[in-house]
Each structure stands twice: as structure tokens, then as C-alpha cells.
Motif scaffolding. Structure first.
Motif, PDB file in Angstrom:
ATOM      1  N   MET A   1     -25.602 -12.544  14.082  1.00 16.63           N
ATOM      2  CA  MET A   1     -26.991 -12.431  14.452  1.00 16.63           C
ATOM      3  C   MET A   1     -27.149 -12.846  15.910  1.00 16.63           C
ATOM      4  SD  MET A   1     -30.173 -14.354  12.718  1.00 16.63           S
ATOM      5  CE  MET A   1     -31.805 -14.024  13.217  1.00 16.63           C
ATOM      6  N   LYS A   2     -27.952 -12.155  16.641  1.00 16.83           N
ATOM      7  CA  LYS A   2     -28.180 -12.425  18.057  1.00 16.83           C
ATOM      8  C   LYS A   2     -29.441 -13.270  18.239  1.00 16.83           C
ATOM      9  CE  LYS A   2     -24.812  -9.936  19.764  1.00 16.83           C
ATOM     10  NZ  LYS A   2     -23.788 -10.442  20.631  1.00 16.83           N
ATOM     11  N   VAL A   3     -29.408 -14.126  19.258  1.00 16.23           N
ATOM     12  CA  VAL A   3     -30.529 -15.002  19.586  1.00 16.23           C
ATOM     13  C   VAL A   3     -30.934 -14.708  21.018  1.00 16.23           C
ATOM     14  CG1 VAL A   3     -31.254 -17.408  19.840  1.00 16.23           C
ATOM     15  CG2 VAL A   3     -29.690 -16.776  18.008  1.00 16.23           C
ATOM     16  N   ALA A   4     -32.254 -14.553  21.249  1.00 14.13           N
ATOM     17  CA  ALA A   4     -32.750 -14.278  22.605  1.00 14.13           C
ATOM     18  C   ALA A   4     -32.674 -15.556  23.432  1.00 14.13           C
ATOM     19  CB  ALA A   4     -34.186 -13.782  22.538  1.00 14.13           C
ATOM     20  N   PHE A   5     -32.194 -15.421  24.687  1.00 11.18           N
ATOM     21  CA  PHE A   5     -32.049 -16.551  25.595  1.00 11.18           C
ATOM     22  C   PHE A   5     -33.014 -16.382  26.759  1.00 11.18           C
ATOM     23  CE2 PHE A   5     -29.636 -18.770  29.047  1.00 11.18           C
ATOM     24  CZ  PHE A   5     -29.816 -20.050  28.557  1.00 11.18           C
ATOM     25  N   LEU A   6     -34.068 -17.218  26.766  1.00  8.38           N
ATOM     26  CA  LEU A   6     -35.089 -17.117  27.806  1.00  8.38           C
ATOM     27  C   LEU A   6     -34.762 -18.027  28.979  1.00  8.38           C
ATOM     28  CD1 LEU A   6     -38.304 -17.336  25.585  1.00  8.38           C
ATOM     29  CD2 LEU A   6     -37.162 -15.274  26.403  1.00  8.38           C
ATOM     30  N   ASP A   7     -35.199 -17.611  30.156  1.00  7.90           N
ATOM     31  CA  ASP A   7     -35.109 -18.430  31.356  1.00  7.90           C
ATOM     32  C   ASP A   7     -36.092 -19.592  31.222  1.00  7.90           C
ATOM     33  OD1 ASP A   7     -36.159 -18.359  34.669  1.00  7.90           O
ATOM     34  OD2 ASP A   7     -34.116 -18.835  34.071  1.00  7.90           O
ATOM     35  N   HIS A   8     -35.899 -20.661  31.990  1.00  7.79           N
ATOM     36  CA  HIS A   8     -36.786 -21.817  31.860  1.00  7.79           C
ATOM     37  C   HIS A   8     -38.217 -21.530  32.324  1.00  7.79           C
ATOM     38  CE1 HIS A   8     -35.486 -22.184  36.059  1.00  7.79           C
ATOM     39  NE2 HIS A   8     -36.585 -22.879  36.266  1.00  7.79           N
ATOM     40  N   THR A   9     -38.409 -20.446  33.073  1.00 10.33           N
ATOM     41  CA  THR A   9     -39.756 -20.106  33.540  1.00 10.33           C
ATOM     42  C   THR A   9     -40.476 -19.145  32.601  1.00 10.33           C
ATOM     43  OG1 THR A   9     -38.850 -18.309  34.885  1.00 10.33           O
ATOM     44  CG2 THR A   9     -39.129 -20.450  35.952  1.00 10.33           C
ATOM     45  N   GLN A  10     -39.761 -18.561  31.656  1.00 14.38           N
ATOM     46  CA  GLN A  10     -40.373 -17.595  30.754  1.00 14.38           C
ATOM     47  C   GLN A  10     -41.117 -18.294  29.619  1.00 14.38           C
ATOM     48  OE1 GLN A  10     -36.845 -15.080  29.912  1.00 14.38           O
ATOM     49  NE2 GLN A  10     -38.248 -13.400  30.356  1.00 14.38           N
ATOM     50  N   LEU A  11     -42.228 -17.693  29.215  1.00 15.47           N
ATOM     51  CA  LEU A  11     -42.988 -18.199  28.081  1.00 15.47           C
ATOM     52  C   LEU A  11     -42.325 -17.752  26.783  1.00 15.47           C
ATOM     53  CD1 LEU A  11     -46.607 -17.513  29.355  1.00 15.47           C
ATOM     54  CD2 LEU A  11     -45.384 -19.678  29.320  1.00 15.47           C
ATOM     55  N   PRO A  12     -42.529 -18.495  25.692  1.00 16.24           N
ATOM     56  CA  PRO A  12     -41.883 -18.134  24.425  1.00 16.24           C
ATOM     57  C   PRO A  12     -42.229 -16.736  23.918  1.00 16.24           C
ATOM     58  CG  PRO A  12     -42.748 -20.351  24.303  1.00 16.24           C
ATOM     59  CD  PRO A  12     -43.220 -19.777  25.601  1.00 16.24           C
ATOM     60  N   GLY A  13     -43.358 -16.170  24.304  1.00 16.72           N
ATOM     61  CA  GLY A  13     -43.731 -14.850  23.820  1.00 16.72           C
ATOM     62  C   GLY A  13     -43.244 -13.708  24.701  1.00 16.72           C
ATOM     63  N   ALA A  14     -42.306 -13.963  25.590  1.00 18.02           N
ATOM     64  CA  ALA A  14     -41.808 -12.922  26.503  1.00 18.02           C
ATOM     65  C   ALA A  14     -41.153 -11.794  25.710  1.00 18.02           C
ATOM     66  CB  ALA A  14     -40.807 -13.515  27.486  1.00 18.02           C
TER      67      ALA A  14
ATOM     68  N   SER B   1     -37.483 -20.911  18.178  1.00 18.00           N
ATOM     69  CA  SER B   1     -37.505 -20.435  16.802  1.00 18.00           C
ATOM     70  C   SER B   1     -36.065 -20.120  16.408  1.00 18.00           C
ATOM     71  CB  SER B   1     -38.402 -19.197  16.661  1.00 18.00           C
ATOM     72  OG  SER B   1     -37.805 -18.085  17.285  1.00 18.00           O
ATOM     73  N   ALA B   2     -35.898 -19.580  15.220  1.00 14.30           N
ATOM     74  CA  ALA B   2     -34.545 -19.255  14.769  1.00 14.30           C
ATOM     75  C   ALA B   2     -33.922 -18.146  15.610  1.00 14.30           C
ATOM     76  CB  ALA B   2     -34.563 -18.852  13.304  1.00 14.30           C
ATOM     77  N   LYS B   3     -34.764 -17.341  16.259  1.00 11.46           N
ATOM     78  CA  LYS B   3     -34.248 -16.198  17.017  1.00 11.46           C
ATOM     79  C   LYS B   3     -34.433 -16.325  18.519  1.00 11.46           C
ATOM     80  CE  LYS B   3     -35.064 -12.996  13.239  1.00 11.46           C
ATOM     81  NZ  LYS B   3     -35.696 -11.747  12.826  1.00 11.46           N
ATOM     82  N   VAL B   4     -35.005 -17.453  18.987  1.00 10.67           N
ATOM     83  CA  VAL B   4     -35.286 -17.591  20.426  1.00 10.67           C
ATOM     84  C   VAL B   4     -34.951 -19.009  20.882  1.00 10.67           C
ATOM     85  CG1 VAL B   4     -37.078 -17.475  22.208  1.00 10.67           C
ATOM     86  CG2 VAL B   4     -37.170 -15.918  20.270  1.00 10.67           C
ATOM     87  N   ILE B   5     -34.217 -19.107  22.018  1.00 13.30           N
ATOM     88  CA  ILE B   5     -34.015 -20.389  22.681  1.00 13.30           C
ATOM     89  C   ILE B   5     -34.403 -20.221  24.143  1.00 13.30           C
ATOM     90  CG2 ILE B   5     -32.175 -21.138  21.133  1.00 13.30           C
ATOM     91  CD1 ILE B   5     -30.176 -20.531  23.354  1.00 13.30           C
ATOM     92  N   ARG B   6     -34.760 -21.344  24.807  1.00  8.17           N
ATOM     93  CA  ARG B   6     -35.149 -21.291  26.216  1.00  8.17           C
ATOM     94  C   ARG B   6     -34.385 -22.363  26.966  1.00  8.17           C
ATOM     95  NH1 ARG B   6     -41.287 -21.988  27.529  1.00  8.17           N
ATOM     96  NH2 ARG B   6     -40.867 -23.926  26.447  1.00  8.17           N
ATOM     97  N   ALA B   7     -33.872 -22.020  28.126  1.00  2.30           N
ATOM     98  CA  ALA B   7     -33.099 -22.951  28.950  1.00  2.30           C
ATOM     99  C   ALA B   7     -34.014 -24.031  29.507  1.00  2.30           C
ATOM    100  CB  ALA B   7     -32.418 -22.210  30.093  1.00  2.30           C
ATOM    101  N   PHE B   8     -33.474 -25.256  29.633  1.00  2.00           N
ATOM    102  CA  PHE B   8     -34.194 -26.305  30.324  1.00  2.00           C
ATOM    103  C   PHE B   8     -34.123 -26.044  31.821  1.00  2.00           C
ATOM    104  CE2 PHE B   8     -33.265 -28.999  26.491  1.00  2.00           C
ATOM    105  CZ  PHE B   8     -34.588 -29.178  26.138  1.00  2.00           C
ATOM    106  N   ALA B   9     -35.083 -26.563  32.548  1.00  2.00           N
ATOM    107  CA  ALA B   9     -35.097 -26.400  34.006  1.00  2.00           C
ATOM    108  C   ALA B   9     -33.878 -27.079  34.615  1.00  2.00           C
ATOM    109  CB  ALA B   9     -36.376 -27.000  34.574  1.00  2.00           C
ATOM    110  N   PRO B  10     -33.407 -26.599  35.785  1.00  2.00           N
ATOM    111  CA  PRO B  10     -32.225 -27.211  36.402  1.00  2.00           C
ATOM    112  C   PRO B  10     -32.413 -28.701  36.713  1.00  2.00           C
ATOM    113  CG  PRO B  10     -32.702 -25.114  37.431  1.00  2.00           C
ATOM    114  CD  PRO B  10     -33.835 -25.406  36.501  1.00  2.00           C
TER     115      PRO B  10
END
Length: 108
Positions: free
Chosen positions: A1-14, A40-49
Motif C-alpha cells: 500500500m502506498k502512503v502520500a508524502f506531503l511537504d512541510h508547507t502543504q496542508l493535509p487536504g492537498a 492519517s493512515a494514507k498521508v504523512i507530512r514532513a516536519f519543517a527543517p
């Protein structure tokens, strides 16, 4: 299963993750090492540098990996040694119990 990886500036609903998609195992590792947060189970977001989480040394072990000491220690015995303070506390306890019984537990 694939998980979406968001940038730290992106909102969770991107709609389109800038980091792409990762395998679940890789996403779980990033979350466990405090590089990303799980949204969520399918989305993670990076912490800021500059995030304080990224400055932590290494990863923090989960409670399942902690080795706990035994509950009992061999050849150790605790004795109730009477001391002046212990006798004082016992005497005050007796006086307080006597006062409580005489004031609140009167029978008519």
C-alpha cells in the motif's frame, strides 16, 4: 500500500503530494524517526527543517522494545523499623481516629 508524502508547507487536504508516494514500511520508519508526522493512515507530512523534533538524537524506542527491570530484587528485605518519627505518626493516627470516632460516630 502506498502512503502520500506531503511537504512541510502543504496542508493535509492537498490533492497532489509534492513528496510523491512511499511504501507503508518507509512511511512508518519516517514517522518513527520523527522526520514526518502521521496525518492519517494514507498521508504523512514532513516536519519543517528547523523543527525541534528533527534535532532529537536518533529515534525514540517504542514501548514494545523497552526492556524493563524485574519487579522483585533478590535478597532485599524491607523491615518496618520503629523510629521516633514512626512512633509519633502512629500516636497521631490513634489520636485522630479517637477524635473522629467521638465526634462523628456517636450513637444516640
Amino acid at each position: 500500500m502506498k502512503v502520500a508524502f506531503l511537504d512541510h508547507t502543504q496542508l493535509p487536504g492537498a490533492t497532489k503530494p509534492s513528496g510523491g508516494y512511499l511504501d507503508r514500511i518507509d512511511a512508518d520508519r519516517l514517522v518513527s524517526e520523527l522526520i514526518a508526522e502521521r496525518i492519517s493512515a494514507k498521508v504523512i507530512r514532513a516536519f519543517a527543517p528547523g523543527s525541534s523534533f528533527r534535532r532529537l538524537p536518533g529515534s525514540i524506542p517504542s514501548p514494545g522494545r523497552l526492556a524493563l527491570a524485574p519487579k522483585e530484587v533478590g535478597n532485599v528485605r524491607f523491615a518496618n523499623v520503629p523510629t521516633r518519627a514512626g512512633r509519633y505518626i502512629a500516636e497521631m493516627h490513634k489520636l485522630a481516629l479517637k477524635a473522629f470516632k467521638s465526634n462523628f460516630l456517636r450513637t444516640a
